[in-house]
Enzyme design. Structure first.
Site, PDB file in Angstrom:
ATOM      1  N   ASP A   1      26.362   9.357 -44.600  1.00 19.54           N
ATOM      2  CA  ASP A   1      26.743  10.505 -43.784  1.00 19.54           C
ATOM      3  C   ASP A   1      28.244  10.701 -43.924  1.00 19.54           C
ATOM      4  O   ASP A   1      29.044  10.055 -43.247  1.00 19.54           O
ATOM      5  CB  ASP A   1      26.355  10.261 -42.335  1.00 19.54           C
ATOM      6  CG  ASP A   1      26.424  11.527 -41.499  1.00 19.54           C
ATOM      7  OD1 ASP A   1      26.762  12.596 -42.049  1.00 19.54           O
ATOM      8  OD2 ASP A   1      26.135  11.454 -40.289  1.00 19.54           O
ATOM      9  N   ALA A   2      28.625  11.577 -44.841  1.00 17.06           N
ATOM     10  CA  ALA A   2      30.041  11.803 -45.135  1.00 17.06           C
ATOM     11  C   ALA A   2      30.428  13.271 -45.011  1.00 17.06           C
ATOM     12  O   ALA A   2      31.606  13.594 -44.910  1.00 17.06           O
ATOM     13  CB  ALA A   2      30.374  11.304 -46.538  1.00 17.06           C
ATOM     14  N   LYS A   3      29.445  14.174 -45.061  1.00 17.83           N
ATOM     15  CA  LYS A   3      29.658  15.618 -44.912  1.00 17.83           C
ATOM     16  C   LYS A   3      30.762  16.115 -45.849  1.00 17.83           C
ATOM     17  O   LYS A   3      31.654  16.860 -45.443  1.00 17.83           O
ATOM     18  CB  LYS A   3      29.966  15.963 -43.467  1.00 17.83           C
ATOM     19  CG  LYS A   3      28.837  15.577 -42.503  1.00 17.83           C
ATOM     20  CD  LYS A   3      29.166  15.928 -41.068  1.00 17.83           C
ATOM     21  CE  LYS A   3      28.024  15.567 -40.130  1.00 17.83           C
ATOM     22  NZ  LYS A   3      27.802  14.118 -40.003  1.00 17.83           N
ATOM     23  N   ARG A   4      30.676  15.724 -47.097  1.00 19.57           N
ATOM     24  CA  ARG A   4      31.693  16.100 -48.074  1.00 19.57           C
ATOM     25  C   ARG A   4      31.569  17.580 -48.430  1.00 19.57           C
ATOM     26  O   ARG A   4      30.469  18.120 -48.539  1.00 19.57           O
ATOM     27  CB  ARG A   4      31.550  15.271 -49.351  1.00 19.57           C
ATOM     28  CG  ARG A   4      31.669  13.763 -49.170  1.00 19.57           C
ATOM     29  CD  ARG A   4      32.963  13.353 -48.504  1.00 19.57           C
ATOM     30  NE  ARG A   4      33.226  11.935 -48.672  1.00 19.57           N
ATOM     31  CZ  ARG A   4      34.101  11.260 -47.961  1.00 19.57           C
ATOM     32  NH1 ARG A   4      34.794  11.854 -47.003  1.00 19.57           N
ATOM     33  NH2 ARG A   4      34.299   9.968 -48.191  1.00 19.57           N
TER      34      ARG A   4
END
Length: 292
Positions: A95-98
């Protein structure tokens, strides 16, 4: 290349159920477990969760920010945990939402490459520099059998100020969903005409070998489902269960009972630690509720 992520995810759900447990070692949770806010506490927390759950649940979802805040030692903890979780049979969704463009987006997506120090099964990404900005990540995912979950209709209070804005006759959220539908059609890239719904098998209504590898993030606490998911082709990641107020009933209300949905619980499971049996019991309660 390994089997595509969508197929591996469908297999994991068939074997273990759909539950995804987030690993969010924020300070209040560390304190609740009696652990220091330091790399040592982070490692003990993460090891306990992985040891208890990686052999039980389909997906573990570590939030990278809680590891980055401890610098290189925190990332070393995450690298070790990801490798051990995957070895125990769990899929790992980072979960990094890059979200960026060009070579930068390409670099972010490197975690989907086998052999990367932080090699994961899937990655959360943000499309708000334009869906086309994610094409390098889509290309990397296709090349290595990885998965993506694209933020589409989140349930944070002010999400609608952007996601409800209109692009022509569609909302921004719907434009994101439509792009994901295209990416689950072989050979499609942003800029091509969208596939006709009549020509696209609606795989989103079930799990199976042909489940697409690009999914969307739709909040489980939305009042109503205000995007059309027909023909999506990939899974829905539905965060917000438990402490954020979402329930299994909300999932059924929003998505029905047949769609390929990955429900996500974090604090309601993690708060049961550090006892491994209590962590497993908390996850099992949610798994039973979701499959009732």
């Amino acid at each position: 290349m390994s089997a595509p992520f969508g197929q591996r995810l469908a297999d994991a759900v068939a074997a273990r159920g759909p539950l995804c447990v987030g690993i969010d070692p924020h300070v209040p949770l560390l304190e609740r477990w009696g652990l220091p806010d330091a790399p040592e506490g982070l490692a003990r927390f993460t090891d306990a969760v992985v040891d208890a759950l990686a052999g039980e649940v389909a997906v573990l979802k570590p939030q990278i920010a809680f590891y980055e805040r401890h610098g290189s030692r925190g990332l070393a903890v995450l690298e070790d945990a990801v490798a051990r979780a995957r070895a125990a049979g769990a899929l790992v969704l980072l979960d990094a939402k890059r979200g960026d463009i060009g070579s930068t987006m390409d670099a972010y997506a490197e975690v989907l490459r086998p052999g990367h120090p932080l090699a994961v099964d899937a990655l959360t990404v943000s499309p708000y520099l334009g869906p086309g900005s994610l094409q390098p990540a889509v290309d990397t995912a296709r090349r290595h059998g990885g998965g993506l979950f694209v933020l589409a209709r989140t349930s944070n209070p002010d999400a609608g100020t952007l996601q409800h804005a209109l692009v022509g006759e569609r909302t921004v959220a719907q434009a994101v969903v439509d792009a994901v539908r295209g990416w689950n059609t072989p050979g499609w890239v942003v800029g091509d005409p969208l596939p006709d719904l009549g020509a696209v098998q609606d795989l989103s209504s079930r799990w199976g070998a042909a489940t697409g590898s690009v999914g969307v993030v739709i909040g489980a606490t939305l009042r109503d489902l205000d995007v059309d998911l027909d023909g999506l082709g990939g899974p829905v990641l539905a965060p917000g269960l438990g402490a954020q107020g979402g329930s299994a009933a909300d999932l059924r209300r929003l998505f029905g009972t047949g769609r390929a949905v990955v429900p996500t619980v974090s604090r309601d499971v993690l708060a049961a630690g550090p006892d491994p049996a209590a962590l497993r019991a908390a996850a099992a309660r949610w798994a039973a509720e979701l499959t009732a």
